[in-house]
Motif scaffolding. Structure first.
Motif, PDB file in Angstrom:
ATOM      1  N   GLY A 123       0.827  -1.205   0.000  1.00  0.00           N
ATOM      2  CA  GLY A 123       0.000   0.000   0.000  1.00  0.00           C
ATOM      3  C   GLY A 123       0.859   1.252   0.000  1.00  0.00           C
ATOM      4  O   GLY A 123       2.063   1.203  -0.252  1.00  0.00           O
ATOM      5  N   ASP A 124       0.237   2.375   0.302  1.00  0.00           N
ATOM      6  CA  ASP A 124       0.928   3.659   0.230  1.00  0.00           C
ATOM      7  C   ASP A 124       1.669   4.027   1.507  1.00  0.00           C
ATOM      8  O   ASP A 124       2.295   5.070   1.584  1.00  0.00           O
ATOM      9  N   ASP A 125       1.601   3.186   2.532  1.00  0.00           N
ATOM     10  CA  ASP A 125       2.219   3.521   3.807  1.00  0.00           C
ATOM     11  C   ASP A 125       3.625   2.927   3.896  1.00  0.00           C
ATOM     12  O   ASP A 125       3.810   1.779   4.265  1.00  0.00           O
ATOM     13  N   ARG A 126       4.616   3.710   3.519  1.00  0.00           N
ATOM     14  CA  ARG A 126       6.035   3.366   3.603  1.00  0.00           C
ATOM     15  C   ARG A 126       6.402   2.078   2.855  1.00  0.00           C
ATOM     16  O   ARG A 126       6.964   1.142   3.432  1.00  0.00           O
ATOM     17  N   PRO A 127       6.126   2.027   1.559  1.00  0.00           N
ATOM     18  CA  PRO A 127       6.442   0.804   0.807  1.00  0.00           C
ATOM     19  C   PRO A 127       7.896   0.736   0.323  1.00  0.00           C
ATOM     20  O   PRO A 127       8.295  -0.260  -0.254  1.00  0.00           O
ATOM     21  N   TYR A 128       8.684   1.799   0.554  1.00  0.00           N
ATOM     22  CA  TYR A 128      10.080   1.823   0.098  1.00  0.00           C
ATOM     23  C   TYR A 128      11.005   1.445   1.247  1.00  0.00           C
ATOM     24  O   TYR A 128      10.859   1.955   2.351  1.00  0.00           O
ATOM     25  N   HIS A 129      11.961   0.567   0.969  1.00  0.00           N
ATOM     26  CA  HIS A 129      12.919   0.137   1.984  1.00  0.00           C
ATOM     27  C   HIS A 129      14.316   0.114   1.377  1.00  0.00           C
ATOM     28  O   HIS A 129      14.528  -0.537   0.348  1.00  0.00           O
ATOM     29  N   ARG A 130      15.251   0.807   2.003  1.00  0.00           N
ATOM     30  CA  ARG A 130      16.635   0.724   1.540  1.00  0.00           C
ATOM     31  C   ARG A 130      17.193  -0.603   2.039  1.00  0.00           C
ATOM     32  O   ARG A 130      17.213  -0.862   3.235  1.00  0.00           O
ATOM     33  N   VAL A 131      17.629  -1.446   1.106  1.00  0.00           N
ATOM     34  CA  VAL A 131      18.048  -2.786   1.508  1.00  0.00           C
ATOM     35  C   VAL A 131      19.554  -2.918   1.647  1.00  0.00           C
ATOM     36  O   VAL A 131      20.026  -3.717   2.446  1.00  0.00           O
ATOM     37  N   ARG A 132      20.306  -2.181   0.867  1.00  0.00           N
ATOM     38  CA  ARG A 132      21.762  -2.227   0.967  1.00  0.00           C
ATOM     39  C   ARG A 132      22.347  -1.247  -0.016  1.00  0.00           C
ATOM     40  O   ARG A 132      21.622  -0.547  -0.703  1.00  0.00           O
ATOM     41  N   ASP A 133      23.658  -1.214  -0.114  1.00  0.00           N
ATOM     42  CA  ASP A 133      24.352  -0.367  -1.064  1.00  0.00           C
ATOM     43  C   ASP A 133      25.031  -1.230  -2.123  1.00  0.00           C
ATOM     44  O   ASP A 133      25.426  -2.370  -1.854  1.00  0.00           O
ATOM     45  N   MET A 134      25.172  -0.668  -3.321  1.00  0.00           N
ATOM     46  CA  MET A 134      25.953  -1.332  -4.352  1.00  0.00           C
ATOM     47  C   MET A 134      27.433  -1.170  -3.991  1.00  0.00           C
ATOM     48  O   MET A 134      27.785  -0.413  -3.090  1.00  0.00           O
ATOM     49  N   SER A 135      28.293  -1.855  -4.710  1.00  0.00           N
ATOM     50  CA  SER A 135      29.725  -1.778  -4.412  1.00  0.00           C
ATOM     51  C   SER A 135      30.296  -0.395  -4.708  1.00  0.00           C
ATOM     52  O   SER A 135      31.309  -0.006  -4.131  1.00  0.00           O
ATOM     53  N   GLU A 136      29.639   0.353  -5.593  1.00  0.00           N
ATOM     54  CA  GLU A 136      30.045   1.730  -5.879  1.00  0.00           C
ATOM     55  C   GLU A 136      28.830   2.494  -6.385  1.00  0.00           C
ATOM     56  O   GLU A 136      27.912   1.903  -6.943  1.00  0.00           O
ATOM     57  N   PRO A 137      28.810   3.811  -6.178  1.00  0.00           N
ATOM     58  CA  PRO A 137      27.672   4.592  -6.681  1.00  0.00           C
ATOM     59  C   PRO A 137      27.658   4.595  -8.207  1.00  0.00           C
ATOM     60  O   PRO A 137      28.711   4.651  -8.836  1.00  0.00           O
ATOM     61  N   ARG A 138      26.445   4.520  -8.787  1.00  0.00           N
ATOM     62  CA  ARG A 138      26.317   4.491 -10.249  1.00  0.00           C
ATOM     63  C   ARG A 138      24.999   5.114 -10.680  1.00  0.00           C
ATOM     64  O   ARG A 138      23.996   5.011  -9.985  1.00  0.00           O
TER      65      ARG A 138
END
Length: 161
Positions: A123-138
């Protein structure tokens, strides 16, 4: 007939069949309902029969946080929950019941490192979750899901040259 001549004949027949093959039915461009906001540098995926379009830049080159969802059955768009931060030139794939968003740029020329999991069924209540980082920004990357569910992120531009 020699093996060489047989191979050439097979290649000629294969090329001829490709050149003369006609798809079933006719394909034609069709105008559909326009998005709320024109954009470039966005990421889009098909999830559960609908098209999800994340972020990008508007005509004034402002980076967007918006999500627009297109339903082809009733030719209509609706707004989805806004992303946690503005992103452009990111990529997205569907894996299982989730959409994964990789990298991108919040500021022009400044790549992001994060991987975000979007869960449409939450639903619309906080559906985004940062799960981890890639090895480098891209940013400006591509991603695919392979048969075993592994996601491959390829190419792109980073600060690490």
């Amino acid at each position: 007939m020699s093996l060489f001549r047989a191979s050439i004949l097979i290649i000629i027949l294969a090329v001829a069949s490709v050149l003369t093959a006609q798809p079933e039915g006719e394909y034609q461009w069709q105008n559909v309902e326009p998005m709320d906001q024109a954009r470039s540098g966005h990421a889009s995926v098909v999830y559960d029969g609908e098209i999800y379009v994340f972020g990008g830049q508007n005509s004034r080159r402002q980076t967007l946080r918006s999500l627009e969802i297109y339903n082809p059955h009733n030719d209509s768009w609706r707004a989805g929950p806004r992303m946690p931060r503005p992103l452009s030139y990111h990529t997205a794939v569907v894996a299982g019941d989730h959409i994964f968003i990789f990298g991108g740029s919040s500021d022009p020329g400044r790549p992001e490192v994060g991987i975000i999991r979007f869960s449409p069924d939450e639903g619309d209540d906080r559906p985004y979750h940062r799960v981890r980082d890639m090895s480098e920004p891209r940013y400006n990357t591509n991603a695919v899901v392979v048969n075993n569910g592994t996601i491959l992120v390829m190419g792109g531009i980073s600060n690490h040259v």
